[in-house]
Design a protein around this motif. Structure first.
Motif, short mmCIF file in Angstrom:
data_model
loop_
_atom_site.label_atom_id
_atom_site.label_comp_id
_atom_site.label_asym_id
_atom_site.label_seq_id
_atom_site.Cartn_x
_atom_site.Cartn_y
_atom_site.Cartn_z
N ALA A 36 0.84 -1.19 0.00
CA ALA A 36 0.00 0.00 0.00
C ALA A 36 0.88 1.24 0.00
O ALA A 36 1.93 1.28 0.65
N LYS A 39 0.45 8.21 1.70
CA LYS A 39 -0.28 9.34 1.11
C LYS A 39 0.02 10.59 1.92
O LYS A 39 -0.16 10.60 3.14
N THR A 249 -3.21 3.40 -6.85
CA THR A 249 -4.46 3.91 -6.31
C THR A 249 -4.99 4.96 -7.28
O THR A 249 -4.30 5.94 -7.57
N GLU A 251 -6.41 8.07 -8.91
CA GLU A 251 -6.40 9.46 -8.48
C GLU A 251 -7.45 10.25 -9.25
O GLU A 251 -7.93 9.81 -10.29
N TYR A 281 1.48 10.40 -3.56
CA TYR A 281 1.55 8.97 -3.22
C TYR A 281 2.98 8.45 -3.43
O TYR A 281 3.62 8.80 -4.42
N TYR A 283 5.00 4.67 -3.42
CA TYR A 283 4.91 3.21 -3.39
C TYR A 283 6.31 2.66 -3.16
O TYR A 283 7.16 2.72 -4.04
#
Length: 285
Positions: A36, A39, A249, A251, A281, A283
């Motif tokens: 995940a 953020k 994710t 956006e 974000y 990762y």
């Protein structure tokens, strides 16, 4: 860019899923670990981010550009989400800036968007990466080019670290086309890009290359595709072969991706779109 945006996202996502299923069966590339993202709120808000690059001269920070209608400037954005400053770029015009790349010690800004498909030429600005103390970038070079087959709306490009060739990905063709500008670039004349192939997905909106040049990320609105070098393939060669998907994710209007300079993962950043805030974000690998 904004025309039929949500339709773009829907079809990009569905086509991306279809392409991913096929590629994961065929490719022998190990994808990045499925984790995940973190953020981080961007403050003050950057409204229309269209390209990012992780800085080498200012570790722990990203360079950010905005697209059409905004000033010719860079933002310096900390990984913590804080916008530190704006740096103006003398002699450049933001007609429709759509992506950014940091290759070696030079930063490239691509004025390659063309929603109405009426532009007679397209521009890529490049200059030495600034320091945190820079207020205005003055020594700017520009590459002017056209396509051999008419007009194209493009939002992504890469610079081959070995050859310095520039690879440009179109956005709104049925499948994104890949064009090449061969180094050395003409400094005073208009160059014609060469078509080298098609990608199996449309709506490419950003691209990024790993620090060692052996991995590339191609971004659509709905997915991230990872391409990896095998043996001594050129960037051009492995971009036209197998790919896998990376965690992403969705956006509001995500048009930016870059690898971390330390090769520890990758960042994505969206335009504000219909959201109330903009998030950065990350990762981690």
């Amino acid at each position: 860019m904004r025309t039929y945006l949500w339709l773009d996202i829907f079809f990009s996502f569905l086509l991306g899923l279809a392409g991913c299923q096929k590629s994961e069966e065929e490719a022998n590339v190990v994808p990045t670990q499925q984790v995940a993202p973190t953020k981080t709120l961007v403050t003050p808000m950057i409204q229309e981010a269209s390209g990012i690059a992780d800085s080498k001269t200012v570790p722990g920070h990203l360079w950010v550009q905005e697209d059409s209608g905004n000033p010719a400037q860079l933002y310096l954005l900390a990984h913590t989400g804080a916008v530190l400053k704006k740096i103006s770029i003398k002699g450049a015009e933001n007609r429709d800036w759509e992506d950014m790349a940091l290759s070696g010690d030079r930063l490239y800004l691509a004025d390659i968007g063309d929603n109405s498909k009426t532009a007679r030429e397209y521009f890529i600005y490049h200059f030495k990466e600034p320091s945190a103390a820079t207020e205005t970038i003055r020594n700017v070079s520009v590459i002017r080019y056209q396509y051999p087959d008419g007009f194209h709306d493009a939002e992504a490009f890469l610079v081959d670290p070995k050859t310095k060739d520039i690879l440009i990905f179109t956005k709104t063709d049925t499948l994104s086309r890949l064009y090449k500008l061969t180094y050395p670039y003409a400094s005073t004349s208009l160059t014609t890009a060469k078509l080298v192939g098609n990608l199996p997905h449309p709506y490419v909106v950003s691209a990024a290359l790993s620090p060692n040049g052996k991995e590339a990320i191609i971004k659509t609105y709905g997915a991230l595709y990872r391409y990896a070098q095998k043996a001594n393939e050129s960037l051009e060669e492995y971009l036209l072969k197998d790919f896998t998907t990376l965690p992403y994710t969705i956006e509001p209007q995500g048009e930016s991706v870059t690898f971390a300079a330390a090769d520890s993962g990758y960042f994505t950043l969206s335009e504000k779109g219909l959201a109330s805030a903009v998030q950065l974000y990350f990762y981690k690998r």
